[in-house]
Design an enzyme around this catalytic site. Sequence first.
Site, PDB file in Angstrom:
ATOM      1  N   ASP A  10       1.905  11.957   7.015  1.00 42.68           N
ATOM      2  CA  ASP A  10       2.050  10.569   6.576  1.00 42.68           C
ATOM      3  C   ASP A  10       0.711   9.862   6.740  1.00 42.68           C
ATOM      4  O   ASP A  10       0.136   9.858   7.834  1.00 42.68           O
ATOM      5  CB  ASP A  10       3.123   9.859   7.407  1.00 42.68           C
ATOM      6  CG  ASP A  10       4.530  10.346   7.080  1.00 42.68           C
ATOM      7  OD1 ASP A  10       4.649  11.251   6.231  1.00 42.68           O
ATOM      8  OD2 ASP A  10       5.492   9.826   7.663  1.00 42.68           O
ATOM      9  N   ASP A  28      15.990   7.627  -0.299  1.00 44.03           N
ATOM     10  CA  ASP A  28      16.083   7.230   1.102  1.00 44.03           C
ATOM     11  C   ASP A  28      17.341   6.386   1.247  1.00 44.03           C
ATOM     12  O   ASP A  28      17.581   5.493   0.427  1.00 44.03           O
ATOM     13  CB  ASP A  28      14.860   6.408   1.505  1.00 44.03           C
ATOM     14  CG  ASP A  28      13.562   7.141   1.191  1.00 44.03           C
ATOM     15  OD1 ASP A  28      13.558   8.382   1.299  1.00 44.03           O
ATOM     16  OD2 ASP A  28      12.572   6.483   0.849  1.00 44.03           O
TER      17      ASP A  28
END
Length: 245
Positions: A8, A130
């Site tokens: 990330d 998500d």
Amino acid sequence: MLIIPAIDLKDGACVRLRQGRMEDSTVFSDDPVAMAAKWVEGGCRRLHLVDLNGAFEGQPVNGDVVTAIARRYPNLPIQIGGGIRSLETIEHYVKAGVSYVIIGTKAVKEPEFVAEACRAFPGKVIVGLDAKDGFVATDGWAEVSSVQVIDLAKRFEADGVSAIVYTDIAKDGMMQGCNIPFTAALAAATRIPVIASGGIHNLGDIQALLNAKAPGIIGAITGRAIYEGTLDVAEAQALCDREQR
């Protein structure tokens, strides 16, 4: 099933967030390319990159880092998400050597964009869904919609999407195990392969995913667990290979 290390990216560094909160981040490395090298040397067969700044800003911010990793490992499948909301951005990443682009927020708000992207870049598009309590979240998880994950996933079946990355927000970065029942249900409900994400803590969680016997689950993304040492990439991949012979 592939074990897919996550890198990330925030402000050029490799970080992990808890439950998607930018203000709750831990920096694991100032050199994401070196971090990619570590996972490649550890035997990973695919990498998951996320441009966190890009997810919030709606356009690539850490694209140079992504390109550097893709060029260093031209034979390694790499998937990138975060801020991918135009065909131009997809083209940029594909030309840089990225194998798959993950469309998240735009897929929820403009599902027809997914079909357009699949036509322009066949085999290159993954949809990132998500969710919180089964409902899709968008904009770096800042907004929770009234759209159900399974309903939206089915909509993309005819488009030629390569995979769905499913993340349970409540689990992400918490290392309390991923939402296996829902992940398996999603894999059973759609013809699109599913990649599980969020909450994996140790080898037991990988075993639990394998025990679900859901052939549609083709991968598991892991972040905090491999950075904090509760999961070893090579050991986890070896387990998957043994179980699925």
